[in-house]
Scaffold this active site. Structure first.
Site, PDB file in Angstrom:
ATOM      1  CG  ASP A 276      -1.903   1.149   1.203  1.00 54.12           C
ATOM      2  OD1 ASP A 276      -2.974   0.968   0.593  1.00 54.12           O
ATOM      3  OD2 ASP A 276      -1.616   2.211   1.779  1.00 54.12           O
ATOM      4  CG  ASN A 284      -4.477  11.137  -5.697  1.00 52.59           C
ATOM      5  OD1 ASN A 284      -3.603  11.298  -6.536  1.00 52.59           O
ATOM      6  ND2 ASN A 284      -5.191  10.036  -5.621  1.00 52.59           N
ATOM      7  CG  ASP A 293      -3.680   8.698 -12.793  1.00 50.62           C
ATOM      8  OD1 ASP A 293      -4.144   8.109 -11.792  1.00 50.62           O
ATOM      9  OD2 ASP A 293      -4.388   9.258 -13.653  1.00 50.62           O
ATOM     10  CD  GLU A 317      -4.646   3.807  -1.797  1.00 50.40           C
ATOM     11  OE1 GLU A 317      -4.903   4.168  -0.638  1.00 50.40           O
ATOM     12  OE2 GLU A 317      -5.472   3.834  -2.733  1.00 50.40           O
TER      13      GLU A 317
END
Length: 423
Positions: A276, A284, A293, A317
């Site tokens: 993770d 983000n 991305d 993620e």
């Protein structure tokens, strides 16, 4: 380009040279004894090219449809009696048209990109794809004086065994450059396979131009070479289907469906590591989803390379590493080394003002292009030792429990499940 795509292109090339070998060594029986078989052989390219078009339609890809149309035009030009009665050109002239028009059409198809077929741009692209064939046929049919000279130009006139037009060779090279530089990862393999598919065609066209052939010989050479090219395209479309089902489009690594099938096929001991990305939501919110991305692709590429292609994207993620025949404790040093090497890398914020303007006000943040950051991950590891009698989903749950412990302990670390964590 990935190793899987390189192997697939190798298979495509092997398929493409089968008709070349048959023609080069004359491994074909006499026509009179097997007339019915040859009649089927002459119709085979229509069936195979039609199958490519059908698969392209099912994939909703006009590029595949247009490629199949260009190949169909090339085959009809050289083999169709009705078509030949209309254009009224010699075999050599028709071969010259096909060698030049096909690569030019391929350049147009992959340069103009994807377009919806029943739209103004789609119909315009269709016209551009057909245009090279139409102009060359009309030019030869109505005897434009400059055209035969252009088609007969050869940069190496002393080569007696290679008589294709220099313009055809240049158009083939132009398409090769277009395919190599194509940036759409999803369709790039198909563009390269289309280039490979032209190899037997160029050989066959050269045979037609090199010497005077009967209609039967022309049809035989044309049918074999186009059948070989069609097999290459069919295999390329199959690879696109495979990628669409089993490959994550954003990161380019296998997806959760591929993981589930890989787990179902395993027996005995194997290790699962759940990965993770630390503080990904905050990243983000600060830098924008486009940069998020980029991070996902960077992490996926890093784990794919360092783990030896054992990485899958689990969702969001999260990634999953899968090692068959290995115990968790034995794999821990290697997994921790991958985590450590990622933590030492610097990630550069590359967004321009124009790119940042496309993100929401909330996601723009205050970072400027060129900002250096580091990406860390937390990893939970578990295995399915026979003594524990864990099913595949149980192993993932144990790895998830270890991942939770890694986050709780401060992140950026690897924790191995001891069989006592939450299942």
């Amino acid at each position: 380009m990935s190793q899987q795509n390189l192997r697939a292109i190798g298979i495509s090339f092997a398929l493409s040279i089968i008709p070349v070998i048959l023609l080069a060594f004359g491994l074909l029986p006499a026509y009179g004894e097997y007339k019915y078989s040859y009649d089927l052989l002459f119709k085979l390219p229509y069936l195979l090219i039609g199958l490519v078009a059908l698969l392209g339609w099912r994939l909703n890809s006009t590029r595949i449809l247009f490629v199949s149309l260009a190949f169909l035009l090339g085959y009809a030009l050289l083999s169709s009696i009705t078509f030949n009665a209309i254009v009224r050109l010699r075999h050599e002239d028709r071969a010259s048209v096909a060698t030049l028009a096909l690569p030019l059409s391929m350049v147009c198809i992959f340069t103009l990109g994807e377009r919806r077929l029943l739209s103004r741009h789609g119909l315009l692209k269709l016209g551009v794809v057909i245009l090279p064939f139409l102009l060359l046929i009309l030019g030869l049919r109505f005897k434009l004086h400059f055209l035969p000279g252009l088609l007969d130009w050869r940069p190496l006139p002393h080569l007696r065994t290679w008589r294709l037009s220099g313009l055809a060779q240049l158009s083939f090279v132009a398409f090769g450059i277009t395919a190599a530089l194509y940036r759409d990862r999803y369709i790039q393999y198909f563009s390269l396979s289309s280039l490979v598919a032209l190899v037997p065609l160029m050989y066959g066209f050269n045979r037609v131009v090199l010497r005077d052939m009967s209609r039967l010989e022309v049809n035989l050479v044309t049918s074999l070479t186009f059948s070989g090219a069609s097999l290459v395209l069919i295999y390329a479309v199959y690879r696109l289907y495979w990628q669409k089902v089993y490959i994550d489009e954003l990161t380019g690594v296998p997806n959760r469906r591929a993981l589930d099938e890989a787990l179902a096929a395993l027996d005995g001991t194997y290790t699962v590591a759940m990965v993770d990305i630390d503080h990904f939501k905050k990243f983000n919110d600060t830098y924008g989803h486009e940069q998020g991305d980029h991070v996902l692709r960077l992490v996926a590429a890093h784990f794919d390379r360092e783990s030896g292609h054992h990485v899958y994207r689990y969702g969001g993620e999260e990634f999953c590493l899968l090692y068959a025949g290995a115990r968790a404790e034995d794999m821990r040093p290697a997994i921790d080394g991958i985590r450590s090497s990622l933590a030492q890398r610097e990630f550069t914020i590359r967004s321009s003002d124009e790119q940042r303007a496309k993100t929401s006000w909330k996601d723009r943040g205050s970072a400027q292009p060129g900002t250096k950051i580091r990406i860390t991950v937390s990893i939970g590891v578990a295995d399915s030792r026979p003594g524990r009698k864990l099913a595949s989903q149980d192993a993932i749950r144990h790895a998830d429990g270890a991942l939770y412990q890694a986050k709780k302990a401060g992140r950026n670390r690897v924790i191995v499940d001891r069989g006592e964590g939450p299942a």
